[in-house]
Design an enzyme around this catalytic site. Structure first.
Site, PDB file in Angstrom:
ATOM      1  N   ASP A   1       0.866  -1.179   0.000  1.00  0.00           N
ATOM      2  CA  ASP A   1       0.000   0.000   0.000  1.00  0.00           C
ATOM      3  C   ASP A   1       0.903   1.228   0.000  1.00  0.00           C
ATOM      4  O   ASP A   1       2.065   1.165   0.397  1.00  0.00           O
ATOM      5  CB  ASP A   1      -0.947   0.031   1.214  1.00  0.00           C
TER       6      ASP A   1
ATOM      7  N   ASP B   1       4.664   3.265  -3.775  1.00  0.00           N
ATOM      8  CA  ASP B   1       3.742   3.917  -4.708  1.00  0.00           C
ATOM      9  C   ASP B   1       3.861   3.176  -6.035  1.00  0.00           C
ATOM     10  O   ASP B   1       4.896   3.242  -6.696  1.00  0.00           O
ATOM     11  CB  ASP B   1       4.155   5.387  -4.857  1.00  0.00           C
TER      12      ASP B   1
ATOM     13  N   ASN C   1      -4.532  -4.100  -7.767  1.00  0.00           N
ATOM     14  CA  ASN C   1      -5.752  -3.576  -7.136  1.00  0.00           C
ATOM     15  C   ASN C   1      -5.663  -2.094  -6.775  1.00  0.00           C
ATOM     16  O   ASN C   1      -6.691  -1.415  -6.709  1.00  0.00           O
ATOM     17  CB  ASN C   1      -6.042  -4.399  -5.860  1.00  0.00           C
TER      18      ASN C   1
ATOM     19  N   TYR D   1     -11.488   8.294 -14.556  1.00  0.00           N
ATOM     20  CA  TYR D   1     -11.530   6.936 -13.996  1.00  0.00           C
ATOM     21  C   TYR D   1     -11.827   5.935 -15.110  1.00  0.00           C
ATOM     22  O   TYR D   1     -11.218   4.858 -15.174  1.00  0.00           O
ATOM     23  CB  TYR D   1     -12.600   6.894 -12.905  1.00  0.00           C
TER      24      TYR D   1
ATOM     25  N   LYS E   1      -9.545   2.725 -16.187  1.00  0.00           N
ATOM     26  CA  LYS E   1      -9.991   1.328 -16.121  1.00  0.00           C
ATOM     27  C   LYS E   1     -10.082   0.675 -17.504  1.00  0.00           C
ATOM     28  O   LYS E   1      -9.766  -0.500 -17.663  1.00  0.00           O
ATOM     29  CB  LYS E   1     -11.336   1.235 -15.395  1.00  0.00           C
TER      30      LYS E   1
HETATM   31  N1  NAD Z   1     -15.156   0.630  -4.107  1.00  0.00           N
HETATM   32  C1  NAD Z   1     -15.767   0.465  -5.277  1.00  0.00           C
HETATM   33  O1  NAD Z   1     -16.983   0.702  -5.417  1.00  0.00           O
HETATM   34  C2  NAD Z   1     -14.997  -0.031  -6.467  1.00  0.00           C
HETATM   35  C3  NAD Z   1     -15.713  -0.418  -7.591  1.00  0.00           C
HETATM   36  C4  NAD Z   1     -15.037  -0.885  -8.714  1.00  0.00           C
HETATM   37  C5  NAD Z   1     -13.659  -0.982  -8.682  1.00  0.00           C
HETATM   38  N2  NAD Z   1     -12.975  -0.596  -7.572  1.00  0.00           N
HETATM   39  C6  NAD Z   1     -11.527  -0.718  -7.611  1.00  0.00           C
HETATM   40  O2  NAD Z   1     -11.099  -1.564  -6.560  1.00  0.00           O
HETATM   41  C7  NAD Z   1      -9.770  -1.192  -6.182  1.00  0.00           C
HETATM   42  C8  NAD Z   1      -9.732  -0.953  -4.694  1.00  0.00           C
HETATM   43  O3  NAD Z   1     -10.669   0.067  -4.399  1.00  0.00           O
HETATM   44  P1  NAD Z   1     -11.222   0.340  -2.931  1.00  0.00           P
HETATM   45  O4  NAD Z   1     -12.638   0.673  -3.092  1.00  0.00           O
HETATM   46  O5  NAD Z   1     -10.785  -0.728  -2.018  1.00  0.00           O
HETATM   47  O6  NAD Z   1     -10.428   1.712  -2.633  1.00  0.00           O
HETATM   48  P2  NAD Z   1      -9.858   2.298  -1.291  1.00  0.00           P
HETATM   49  O7  NAD Z   1      -9.609   3.740  -1.551  1.00  0.00           O
HETATM   50  O8  NAD Z   1     -10.712   1.923  -0.154  1.00  0.00           O
HETATM   51  O9  NAD Z   1      -8.447   1.557  -1.143  1.00  0.00           O
HETATM   52  C9  NAD Z   1      -7.446   1.742  -2.111  1.00  0.00           C
HETATM   53  C10 NAD Z   1      -6.097   1.501  -1.479  1.00  0.00           C
HETATM   54  O10 NAD Z   1      -5.121   1.683  -2.527  1.00  0.00           O
HETATM   55  C11 NAD Z   1      -4.049   2.436  -2.001  1.00  0.00           C
HETATM   56  N3  NAD Z   1      -3.377   3.168  -3.079  1.00  0.00           N
HETATM   57  C12 NAD Z   1      -3.846   4.226  -3.779  1.00  0.00           C
HETATM   58  N4  NAD Z   1      -2.924   4.652  -4.653  1.00  0.00           N
HETATM   59  C13 NAD Z   1      -1.862   3.836  -4.512  1.00  0.00           C
HETATM   60  C14 NAD Z   1      -0.587   3.784  -5.116  1.00  0.00           C
HETATM   61  N5  NAD Z   1      -0.219   4.688  -6.045  1.00  0.00           N
HETATM   62  N6  NAD Z   1       0.275   2.807  -4.740  1.00  0.00           N
HETATM   63  C15 NAD Z   1      -0.080   1.903  -3.792  1.00  0.00           C
HETATM   64  N7  NAD Z   1      -1.266   1.923  -3.164  1.00  0.00           N
HETATM   65  C16 NAD Z   1      -2.147   2.881  -3.519  1.00  0.00           C
HETATM   66  C17 NAD Z   1      -4.696   3.393  -1.003  1.00  0.00           C
HETATM   67  O11 NAD Z   1      -3.736   3.866  -0.064  1.00  0.00           O
HETATM   68  C18 NAD Z   1      -5.770   2.520  -0.379  1.00  0.00           C
HETATM   69  O12 NAD Z   1      -5.329   1.883   0.791  1.00  0.00           O
HETATM   70  C19 NAD Z   1      -9.425   0.042  -7.007  1.00  0.00           C
HETATM   71  O13 NAD Z   1      -8.708  -0.330  -8.147  1.00  0.00           O
HETATM   72  C20 NAD Z   1     -10.783   0.575  -7.385  1.00  0.00           C
HETATM   73  O14 NAD Z   1     -10.702   1.366  -8.539  1.00  0.00           O
HETATM   74  C21 NAD Z   1     -13.616  -0.116  -6.466  1.00  0.00           C
END
Ligand code: NAD
Length: 258
Positions: free
Chosen positions: A38, A64, A91, A157, A161
């Site tokens: 993370d 990162d 992810n 976004y 994606k």
């Molecule tokens: N929550 C939703 O509704 C949803 C829906 C479709 C897809 N997604 C995708 O699922 C994945 C996870 O989303 P989530 O909802 O758990 O988000 P979240 O914001 O709760 O968690 C994302 C995590 O990624 C970390 N992160 C962000 N940028 C980073 C980087 N450059 N390097 C390393 N870590 C990084 C953040 O610190 C965070 O802990 C993402 O790819 C998101 O686009 C989420």
């Protein structure tokens, strides 16, 4: 999903919370050793604590993913600690997006491409040689409901994606020849910190278009990732597995954003 991943090492990016945390727990629960990445070190460490408390094996490596040198160092450290990465879950993600007509610079486009596309490219680049060498690997990219038909007023976004989906499809064809399966999981809307700030009207707009009338839980996304990581899915390649309850995409965030 119950499977045996005890011989496998996985790297899950953005695994400090939300979907990534649930995915890391799911893979570890099935016996995989997990590199928990993370951007935020405390988040990664707390997921590792949960895994180890449950008897699993994991190590936290903050980095990162959009920075290639950080990814290179992370993968080297992860392989030193746990061995070749067999399962890579791209992810890590960001939710920053808004109406195209309201943009004031291109920073949000850059951020989405840097994290979703380039973050995944960097992670694949630095893990793929080990997978090729052993003739086996699984790459799982987390895309989104946004790749179903696009969602208005979030072009940054969507671009992030859709480009990740393109990468998934193309690499599946090339790397499949090396025994590496490249697939995607496309969640609908999920109850994670990323969606916590949605207003009631946005939630209603989404759940009205969902047959189950609710968001997913992160564990439901993790189950699908667990399946794609398992031997049971070895003949699946280049597939985007939707875990969205049959959600229809909303046309825009118009009620809240404009
Ligand atoms: N929550 C939703 O509704 C949803 C829906 C479709 C897809 N997604 C995708 O699922 C994945 C996870 O989303 P989530 O909802 O758990 O988000 P979240 O914001 O709760 O968690 C994302 C995590 O990624 C970390 N992160 C962000 N940028 C980073 C980087 N450059 N390097 C390393 N870590 C990084 C953040 O610190 C965070 O802990 C993402 O790819 C998101 O686009 C989420």
């Amino acid at each position: 999903m119950q499977t045996d991943l005890s011989e496998r090492t996985a790297l899950v990016t953005g695994a400090g919370r939300g979907n990534g945390r649930a995915i890391a727990l799911e893979l570890a629960d099935n016996g995989a050793s997990v590199v928990v990445n993370d951007l935020e070190s405390e988040r990664a460490a707390s997921t590792v604590e949960e895994i180890t408390e449950a008897g699993g094996e994991a190590t936290s490596i903050p980095a990162d993913v959009s920075d290639e040198s950080e990814v290179e160092a992370m993968v080297a450290e992860g392989m030193e600690a746990l061995g070749t990465i067999d399962v890579l879950v791209n992810n890590a993600g960001v939710g920053e997006a808004g109406p195209f007509l309201d943009r004031d610079d291109d920073g949000r486009f850059q951020l989405n491409l840097d994290v979703h596309l380039w973050g995944s490219i960097h992670c694949i680049s630095h893990t793929v040689d080990g997978m090729v060498e052993q003739g086996y690997g699984k790459v799982i990219c987390i895309t989104s409901i946004h790749t179903k038909n696009g969602v208005g007023m979030s072009p940054e976004y969507d671009v992030g994606k859709y480009s990740l989906l393109g990468l998934t499809k193309s690499l599946a064809l090339e790397l499949g020849r090396e025994g590496i399966r490249v697939n995607a999981v496309a969640p609908g809307w999920v109850n994670t910190p990323m969606t916590e700030g949605f207003t009631d009207r946005t939630r209603e707009q989404i759940t009205d278009l969902n047959p189950f009338g609710r968001f997913a839980e992160p564990e439901e996304i993790a189950e699908a990732v667990g399946f794609l990581a398992a031997p049971a899915s070895d003949y699946i390649n280049g597939h985007e597995l939707r875990v969205d309850g049959g959600q229809m995409p909303i046309d825009s965030w118009k009620y809240d954003n404009r």
